[in-house]
Write a protein that holds these residues in place. Sequence first.
Motif, PDB file in Angstrom:
ATOM      1  N   PHE A  14       1.462  -5.679   3.597  1.00  0.00           N
ATOM      2  CA  PHE A  14       0.797  -6.829   4.215  1.00  0.00           C
ATOM      3  C   PHE A  14       1.093  -8.062   3.364  1.00  0.00           C
ATOM      4  O   PHE A  14       1.322  -7.955   2.161  1.00  0.00           O
ATOM      5  N   HIS A  67      -6.485  -0.078   2.880  1.00  0.00           N
ATOM      6  CA  HIS A  67      -7.512   0.953   2.801  1.00  0.00           C
ATOM      7  C   HIS A  67      -8.661   0.565   1.866  1.00  0.00           C
ATOM      8  O   HIS A  67      -9.784   1.036   2.034  1.00  0.00           O
ATOM      9  N   ALA A  95       2.418   1.145   3.733  1.00  0.00           N
ATOM     10  CA  ALA A  95       2.314  -0.051   4.576  1.00  0.00           C
ATOM     11  C   ALA A  95       2.361  -1.279   3.685  1.00  0.00           C
ATOM     12  O   ALA A  95       2.112  -1.208   2.478  1.00  0.00           O
ATOM     13  N   PRO A 148     -10.554  -2.618   0.717  1.00  0.00           N
ATOM     14  CA  PRO A 148     -10.768  -4.070   0.806  1.00  0.00           C
ATOM     15  C   PRO A 148     -11.328  -4.617  -0.499  1.00  0.00           C
ATOM     16  O   PRO A 148     -12.196  -4.002  -1.124  1.00  0.00           O
ATOM     17  N   ARG A 186      -9.618 -10.274   5.830  1.00  0.00           N
ATOM     18  CA  ARG A 186      -9.406  -8.832   5.715  1.00  0.00           C
ATOM     19  C   ARG A 186      -8.128  -8.474   6.466  1.00  0.00           C
ATOM     20  O   ARG A 186      -7.774  -9.123   7.444  1.00  0.00           O
ATOM     21  N   PHE A 187      -7.448  -7.437   5.994  1.00  0.00           N
ATOM     22  CA  PHE A 187      -6.367  -6.880   6.794  1.00  0.00           C
ATOM     23  C   PHE A 187      -6.404  -5.370   6.642  1.00  0.00           C
ATOM     24  O   PHE A 187      -7.395  -4.817   6.178  1.00  0.00           O
ATOM     25  N   GLY A 188      -5.362  -4.663   7.045  1.00  0.00           N
ATOM     26  CA  GLY A 188      -5.448  -3.229   7.188  1.00  0.00           C
ATOM     27  C   GLY A 188      -5.389  -2.401   5.929  1.00  0.00           C
ATOM     28  O   GLY A 188      -5.101  -1.206   6.004  1.00  0.00           O
ATOM     29  N   ASN A 238      -7.032   8.567   1.448  1.00  0.00           N
ATOM     30  CA  ASN A 238      -5.938   7.677   1.834  1.00  0.00           C
ATOM     31  C   ASN A 238      -4.699   7.809   0.951  1.00  0.00           C
ATOM     32  O   ASN A 238      -3.712   7.112   1.178  1.00  0.00           O
ATOM     33  N   GLN A 242       0.862  -1.177   0.000  1.00  0.00           N
ATOM     34  CA  GLN A 242       0.000   0.000   0.000  1.00  0.00           C
ATOM     35  C   GLN A 242       0.901   1.231   0.000  1.00  0.00           C
ATOM     36  O   GLN A 242       1.461   1.607   1.034  1.00  0.00           O
TER      37      GLN A 242
END
Length: 293
Positions: free
Chosen positions: A144, A178, A142, A180, A174-176, A136, A105
């Motif tokens: 993941f 922005h 970031a 999904p 799901r994870f962090g 965002n 991200q």
Amino acid sequence: MNQLELPTRPQTATARGISEPIATPWHEFGPGGGAWMLHPADLRALDPFVLVDHFQLGQPVFAPHPHAGFSAVSYLFEDSADGLLNRTSLGEKNFIAPGSLQWFQAGRGAMHDEAPRTPGRAAHGLQVFVNSAAANKNAEPASFSRDAAEIAVVEREGARVRVVLGEFAGHSVRFGAHTPVTLLDITLSANATLEVPLPRAFSAFAIVARGALAGHRVDGPHALRFDAAGDVVRLAAGPEGVQLVLLAGAPIGEPLAARGPFIGNGPTEVNDMIRRFQRGEMGELAPIHPATS
């Protein structure tokens, strides 16, 4: 006087229609490999997705490069002969193994580099650009990841589904990030069928890696788009079976402008991203291999 409540009549799920096959022409990156590209002329056509490269890479082909305003998502198929070395200017250095996913991200901007770990052993997978909403685009970068062993596999008669991201058959991933999204790696044997529920608000399309759906015979990799109206995607394999990746997500619905690896809401924002990169504000990442293109 109290009125009797009539029982709710059960609703029958409505299937989404399927477009004619969309060509994904092969683009050679150099002697190291290339990709079947889904790059719509209208960048919002697949909102929140911007583009998809279905790649085969046997040699390093890109030097470290910047990203800003979106996420670069790399998913390697299980049949990949080897994986990718992944590096970012965040200090991250890891290996994306066959069957695994890496989500970078970029936010306000960072440097990124991916290359096959073993020259001559092709990494086979998808790189998907997922847009970020305006709120965002200036967030801190970031990253993941999901290892192959973490990904749930659902098996039904004639069907195998890897639930990489999103929801299916009681699994929710799901994870962090922005934005999904749903990413399902689906394999159907000859003439098998599968029904995948999706929220009506989601846009959806498929990257067909091999084989074809019934009634959509195409030689080679291609893409299919699903209509917006409907609750489910109904898949029916042709006589040779099919492997596809179903991608779906809620449209962001904002203006979009892009220049190379920078995606903003307009040209002013994109130009600002370019200036920040030129000033070195997206970090440093030394090349570990020569670029060939």
